[in-house]
Motif scaffolding. Structure first.
Motif: not given
Length: 827
Positions: A45, A281, A285
């Motif tokens: 990520s 996040r 994700d």
């Protein structure tokens, strides 16, 4: 923001740039190794948000995998509940199947380059990269160029200064540029003050500049750290390259705007986000993480279910007439299965293909040493090729006559016509020629090797020539104990390395043995056999409980995985009886190679897998030397597993050439010492292979090399698109197009507590498992219960798959289709 620190930023740049080695040392590695301090999901990520890399399949691809039943519904449900809880399962099912997401990926780099284009109508990459790449390619050239770069021992920038003084070509066009390039005390900070102005932007600017051509910058950083990677060494530093590039940028802007421009920060602009500021996040994700885990465990679950079923097939070991040690390479699993099926008198083992020998190898008439052990290791021993060797064949195309001032033109004309004719004929009848890269040329079949050192040992530059008897005993014992071969030796024990041959493959080193630094394993196999045949070594092994009968002989060999051919060494040392047995075994090997070629052929679009094995084998050999075949073999494509344990864990399973097999007998290793040695090699080597395939598959443009077809070899160190492109890191599309991007599942047969203690002895290895760059499971050697590693501990895992399909005839199976097979039980 702290004040700008040149040395600190340079270290950070080297950390994040690609770590790919030159072509002759090409060894698979984790493409995102700079992020390994993070958990895998957070790392991919973060890499995506910082550098704009695509680090997974997109959500539509996952949804299609679900429709194709390659993501199992029960596995997906289990993952959702485990991660989000049963109460939120419906909510996350909606996110997974119906959520709308933006598939475009934008990193934090590119703002400065775009701003220069808008403010001053100048494309710095277009102005500079062509010249920069030409100079770097000429400076680092390893033998392609007909004219040598005037290399200066003081480095790249000093050499460029000499060219600027002594040649008619000028690389800088303004007085400002000339003044800067000839100032030996000029610093990166000073040049950034001229270009950018604001110290808080310096680091982001340098990252954007260097990541506009990460291939060249990464290669320079790698060579700076490992100058031994170049056979013909060149002193170079990333600092020198950055200094030169900054000067070229200042010179280009000055050339177009003649003193009417000012630093970047003095203009009104929207400040870019700091490159390394925290990332957060998103729902997307989490959706990707759930899909990816379900995708992986849909396959892992059936593998573990199959391994658990092997408990019923485990029987008391019977003595065999012959043994064969192969590399753990995933391509060797099928040939081992065919040999054992054709002749039940054989048992095979897997161990890293350097066979525990860390050394350099110097071929006859070569002034360079070749490293033939795992890349992180620094050998202290050298083995030299001595005695009779086959003469090197000459190739008319490589003659220096083509450079002759008078005869060069007619010579090139005649040879060019002949080359065109041969190329035309090669379409219809491919042949093995001197321009092919063949694994069998790595070492002469009739040559001798300096395996045992003199007394006292002789050293060259601190490297010992040969091994002492004690050192040989340690190597042989360690390997034999780790695989569980300490008794019941057969008449013949084959030690078989592997390599690859091709004629149209710039990434050839990636097809050879990763445990031998991207070179064929023939030397290591032969050296190990010579050590194990040494009478003094056997005498000392006997005192340690490893009793090798006098009638047993070790035979070194090489398996060419592209052509499916074997070559054996020192056959003249066999006794009459063993020689007769060896001749009979050659027939078994020949049939096994035919069957192996047939099994491999189902992936080749131009080969009909329903033909006889003998005919297919010949076609496989032909395609390996065809100039027009970009896929000489598919190498590690589809790798997904590493199984470390006794043979019965794999013997009853068809795993479709997707597994690395490392033989290991837990009964010989009560404290995990042998396992520690295995994991130190297997985790970074197998994990590195797996992750380079993973990232090259999901982002073949940025993290891979794109298509092979437009590639040109640059200086024998890398490949670029066209004549003036950036070097391409990663793997080309022809190596990864059939690969499923899933992480490596490593399964070890040992007590969980011993595995945990063993891993914790080396934090760098433990990091791979703790952060789940490699997924780890353990099979209890007595109960066959399975444990999954999670959050620094092992927890029980119960496979959801209860029934596996059975296959009776593998030959018929491989004729059915070219997609990845599920796990089968072999009847």
């Amino acid at each position: 923001m702290k004040s700008f620190d040149e040395s600190e930023v340079l270290l950070r740049l080297k950390h994040f740039l690609p770590h790919q080695a030159p072509l002759k040392n090409f060894v698979h590695h984790n493409t995102l190794s700079a992020f390994m301090e993070f958990h895998f999901e957070d790392a991919i990520s973060r890499a995506s948000k910082l550098f704009g890399n695509k680090t997974s399949l997109n959500i539509e691809e996952y949804r299609q995998l679900y429709k194709d039943n390659r993501i199992q519904e029960n596995i997906l449900e289990q993952v959702i509940i485990k991660r989000k809880g049963k109460q939120k399962a419906d909510e996350w099912i909606h996110h997974l199947f119906h959520g709308a997401y933006n598939n475009s990926i934008e990193g934090r780099l590119g703002h400065f380059r775009e701003w220069w284009k808008k403010a001053y109508q100048i494309d710095l990459d277009h102005e500079i990269n062509s010249l920069l790449f030409k100079l770097l390619g000429g400076y680092l050239d390893q033998g392609i160029a007909s004219w040598h770069f005037p290399v200066n021992d003081d480095g790249f920038l000093t050499s460029v200064r000499e060219l600027e003084i002594n040649s008619r070509a000028n690389y800088v066009r303004t007085k400002v540029g000339l003044n800067l390039i000839f100032r030996e005390d000029v610093t990166i900070t000073e040049l950034l003050e001229i270009l950018v102005g604001d110290e808080s932007l310096f680091e982001s600017y340098l990252f954007e500049q260097q990541f506009s051509h990460p291939g060249w910058s990464g290669m320079v950083a790698t060579i700076e750290k490992h100058p031994e990677y170049l056979a013909d060494s060149r002193p170079i530093t990333l600092e020198d390259v950055i200094l030169f590039e900054l000067i070229l940028e200042i010179d280009a802007i000055e050339y177009h705007h003649r003193g009417t421009w000012k630093p970047f920060s003095m203009h009104d602009f929207k400040r870019p986000e700091p490159l390394f500021s925290p990332t957060s996040r998103t729902i997307e994700d989490d959706v990707i993480a759930i899909w990816q885990e379900a995708y992986e465990w849909s396959y892992y679950d059936s593998v573990l279910a199959g391994i658990q079923k092997m408990k019923s097939s485990h029987s008391k070991k019977t003595a065999k007439k012959f043994q064969a040690l192969f590399c753990i390479d995933d391509r060797e699993g099928s040939i081992r299965r065919h040999i054992e099926t054709l002749d039940p008198n054989f048992e095979t083992f897997g161990t890293p293909g350097h066979f525990g020998i860390n050394m350099y190898y110097q071929p006859k008439n070569s002034k360079f040493y070749a490293k033939v052990c795992p890349e992180p290791l620094t050998p202290q021993h050298l083995v030299k090729e001595i005695g009779k060797t086959e003469p090197l064949k000459k190739e008319i195309h490589f003659s220096k006559w083509s450079y002759h001032p008078l005869l060069g033109y007619p010579y090139s004309l005649i040879v060019g016509f002949w080359s065109g004719l041969l190329m035309f004929l090669n379409i219809f009848r491919p042949r093995l020629s001197t321009i092919a890269t063949t694994s069998f040329s790595h070492m002469g079949k009739a040559s001798k090797l300096s395996v045992q050192c003199d007394d006292p040992p002789v050293k060259i530059e601190g490297i010992q020539i040969g091994f002492t008897v004690d050192e040989m005993v340690t190597i042989v014992e360690s390997v034999l104990r780790s695989i569980g071969l300490v008794a019941d030796f057969g008449k013949l024990v084959y030690i078989i390395g592997h390599g690859s041959s091709s004629i149209n493959n710039t990434h050839y080193a990636g097809y050879d043995c990763g445990a031998c630094s991207g070179r064929p394993g023939s030397v290591n196999a032969r050296v190990f056999a010579m050590m194990a045949n040494n009478k003094e070594v056997r005498g000392r092994l006997k005192k340690r409980g490893v009793i090798i009968p006098e009638t047993t002989c070790f035979v070194g060999g090489l398996h060419d995985t592209t052509r499916d051919e074997f070559e054996f060494y020192d056959e003249d040392a066999l006794s009459i009886q063993n020689s007769s047995l060896h001749v009979k075994n050659l027939e078994i090997f020949s049939m096994a190679l035919d069957k192996n070629a047939k099994e491999r052929s189902r992936r080749f679009f131009t080969v009909n897998s329903k033909k006889s094995a003998e005919k297919i084998h010949q076609e496989v050999k032909d395609r390996s030397v065809s100039l027009f075949e970009p896929r000489p073999e598919l190498n590690h494509a589809t790798n997904a597993l590493c199984i470390i344990g006794r043979p019965h864990l794999r013997n009853g399973l068809f795993l479709d050439r997707r597994a690395f097999f490392n033989s290991y007998d837990y009964t010989q290793d009560p404290n995990g010492d042998l396992l520690y040695t295995i994991l130190n090699a297997a985790i970074p080597v197998c994990g590195g292979i797996n992750l380079e395939y993973y990232f090259s598959r999901v982002d073949n443009q940025k993290l891979g090399a794109g298509s092979k077809l437009p590639h040109n070899v640059v200086g024998l160190i890398g490949v670029a698109n066209g004549l003036e492109g950036d070097l391409r890191p990663g793997l080309p599309v022809q190596m990864i197009e059939v690969h499923d991007p899933i992480r490596l599942l490593m399964t070890i047969e040992q007590y969980p507590e011993i595995v945990l203690k063993t891993l914790q002895r080396n934090d760098r290895i433990y990091e791979w498992v703790r952060n789940e760059w490699v997924i780890l499971t353990v099979v209890h050697p007595e109960t066959y219960d399975i444990y999954r590693f999670e959050k620094d501990n092992f927890v029980p895992y119960y496979p959801l798959k209860k029934l596996l399909d059975t296959v009776e005839d593998v030959d018929l199976l491989v004729e059915s289709h070219d997609k990845n097979f599920p796990v089968y039980l072999i009847k």
